[in-house]
Design an enzyme around this catalytic site. Structure first.
Site, PDB file in Angstrom:
ATOM      1  N   ARG A 110      -5.741  -0.974   8.474  1.00  0.00           N
ATOM      2  CA  ARG A 110      -6.947  -1.708   8.082  1.00  0.00           C
ATOM      3  C   ARG A 110      -6.550  -3.042   7.491  1.00  0.00           C
ATOM      4  O   ARG A 110      -5.470  -3.195   6.925  1.00  0.00           O
ATOM      5  CB  ARG A 110      -7.754  -0.925   7.028  1.00  0.00           C
ATOM      6  N   HIS A 143       3.178   2.999  -8.939  1.00  0.00           N
ATOM      7  CA  HIS A 143       3.041   1.550  -9.090  1.00  0.00           C
ATOM      8  C   HIS A 143       4.320   0.931  -9.673  1.00  0.00           C
ATOM      9  O   HIS A 143       4.699  -0.179  -9.300  1.00  0.00           O
ATOM     10  CB  HIS A 143       1.837   1.224  -9.962  1.00  0.00           C
ATOM     11  N   ASP A 185       0.823  -1.205   0.000  1.00  0.00           N
ATOM     12  CA  ASP A 185       0.000   0.000   0.000  1.00  0.00           C
ATOM     13  C   ASP A 185       0.858   1.257   0.000  1.00  0.00           C
ATOM     14  O   ASP A 185       1.931   1.278   0.606  1.00  0.00           O
ATOM     15  CB  ASP A 185      -0.900  -0.009   1.250  1.00  0.00           C
ATOM     16  N   ARG A 242       0.161   8.533 -10.735  1.00  0.00           N
ATOM     17  CA  ARG A 242       0.029   7.360  -9.872  1.00  0.00           C
ATOM     18  C   ARG A 242       0.700   6.129 -10.489  1.00  0.00           C
ATOM     19  O   ARG A 242       1.211   5.260  -9.771  1.00  0.00           O
ATOM     20  CB  ARG A 242      -1.446   7.069  -9.599  1.00  0.00           C
ATOM     21  N   THR A 286     -10.503  -6.799  -5.540  1.00  0.00           N
ATOM     22  CA  THR A 286     -11.760  -6.746  -6.281  1.00  0.00           C
ATOM     23  C   THR A 286     -12.321  -5.330  -6.300  1.00  0.00           C
ATOM     24  O   THR A 286     -13.108  -4.987  -7.194  1.00  0.00           O
ATOM     25  CB  THR A 286     -12.791  -7.702  -5.642  1.00  0.00           C
ATOM     26  N   GLU A 287     -11.925  -4.505  -5.334  1.00  0.00           N
ATOM     27  CA  GLU A 287     -12.401  -3.125  -5.275  1.00  0.00           C
ATOM     28  C   GLU A 287     -11.560  -2.171  -6.119  1.00  0.00           C
ATOM     29  O   GLU A 287     -11.992  -1.050  -6.419  1.00  0.00           O
ATOM     30  CB  GLU A 287     -12.403  -2.618  -3.823  1.00  0.00           C
ATOM     31  N   ASN A 288     -10.366  -2.600  -6.520  1.00  0.00           N
ATOM     32  CA  ASN A 288      -9.476  -1.693  -7.254  1.00  0.00           C
ATOM     33  C   ASN A 288      -9.956  -1.364  -8.662  1.00  0.00           C
ATOM     34  O   ASN A 288      -9.446  -0.429  -9.301  1.00  0.00           O
ATOM     35  CB  ASN A 288      -8.053  -2.279  -7.334  1.00  0.00           C
ATOM     36  N   ASN A 296       1.482   3.279  -2.995  1.00  0.00           N
ATOM     37  CA  ASN A 296       2.102   3.655  -4.269  1.00  0.00           C
ATOM     38  C   ASN A 296       1.607   5.005  -4.776  1.00  0.00           C
ATOM     39  O   ASN A 296       2.391   5.845  -5.231  1.00  0.00           O
ATOM     40  CB  ASN A 296       1.813   2.586  -5.333  1.00  0.00           C
ATOM     41  N   GLY A 297       0.270   5.209  -4.703  1.00  0.00           N
ATOM     42  CA  GLY A 297      -0.289   6.464  -5.198  1.00  0.00           C
ATOM     43  C   GLY A 297       0.177   7.662  -4.405  1.00  0.00           C
ATOM     44  O   GLY A 297       0.515   8.719  -4.969  1.00  0.00           O
ATOM     45  N   ARG A 298       0.205   7.525  -3.086  1.00  0.00           N
ATOM     46  CA  ARG A 298       0.649   8.640  -2.231  1.00  0.00           C
ATOM     47  C   ARG A 298       2.130   8.932  -2.431  1.00  0.00           C
ATOM     48  O   ARG A 298       2.570  10.082  -2.374  1.00  0.00           O
ATOM     49  CB  ARG A 298       0.342   8.317  -0.769  1.00  0.00           C
TER      50      ARG A 298
END
Length: 245
Positions: free
Chosen positions: A198, A42, A25, A38, A71-73, A27-29
């Site tokens: 989380r 990655h 977690d 972004r 699945t949410e990406n 990569n984007g930030r």
């Protein structure tokens, strides 16, 4: 202290962990902080994965499971999703070329049917050609923990309907055989970099007694020293598994 010295020290103090899982977690930030797209984050995260996968092998870790795409990406922009898939394709093509040198078994957790046909074929080829190697890297790709549990329940129910199973047979051990992770041990340690705390729908069944380590470092910056610190935190904990010690 160099990597070899840290490896020797860890082996002297504790046996190597069998299975480590990582939520890759941040990569984007990481890219946003540098004024980059972004997709650049990655790409940097992919290099971090290579670094950590190689280091895990030197530590004697038998299984490494990484959260590559949930699945949410799919809710992310088409450009970002496409960039992630392009990086995955490039990585698998390189891995197939270097498979004999690296000797890593590739396994994919998740529903691959939503991927492009050529990427599905690369995944199947990587799994098939590497299946005799002992060190295993599990890519959670189009994966969700709840989705995995529902899928397993459906598979068991189907076998009951076909007369192959009886409902009263079901226990934890049998149910585990219907998961993507069938026949491999649950992770002792799950690491989430980036400062978030989380679970994010990751290995919900398998993490029942895993130790979580949350770290305030973005994934592209995560290196062997950070992994060493996470493992050190793991070894400082008293793992009771529901008992009283």
């Amino acid at each position: 202290m160099g990597l070899f010295q840290r490896k020797v020290q860890q082996e002297q103090e504790f046996p190597p962990l069998r299975h480590i899982a990582i939520i890759m977690d941040g990569n984007g930030r990481w890219a946003k902080k540098r004024g980059l797209p972004r997709t650049a984050g990655h790409a940097a995260g992919a290099e971090s994965f290579r670094r950590i996968a190689n280091y895990c092998r030197t530590l004697g870790v038998r299984y490494l499971t990484v959260y590559a795409f949930s699945t949410e990406n799919w809710k992310r922009s088409q450009e970002e999703v496409g960039g992630i898939m392009t990086l995955l394709r490039k990585y698998l093509e390189e891995a197939l070329r270097d498979m004999e040198k690296n000797k890593v078994h590739f396994c994919f957790f998740g529903d691959l049917s939503r991927l492009s046909p050529d990427l599905q074929e690369l995944c199947r080829d990587a799994e098939s050609r590497s299946r005799d190697y002992e060190v295993q890297v599990n890519f959670c790709l189009n994966y969700g923990g709840r989705d995995e549990i529902v899928r397993a329940a459906r598979l068991f129910a189907q076998e009951v309907a076909e007369g192959k199973r009886q409902p009263e047979e079901l226990d934890e051990a049998i149910f585990s055989q219907y998961l993507y992770s069938a026949d491999i041990p649950d992770p002792e340690l799950i690491i989430r970099p980036s400062g978030e705390e989380r679970i994010s729908n990751f290995l919900l069944w398998q993490s029942a007694y895993s130790e979580y380590v949350f770290m305030d470092v973005l994934w592209p910056d995560f290196g062997p020293k950070d992994l060493d610190e996470a493992i050190a935190q793991f070894h400082r904990r008293n793992r009771r598994f529901g008992g009283a010690k």
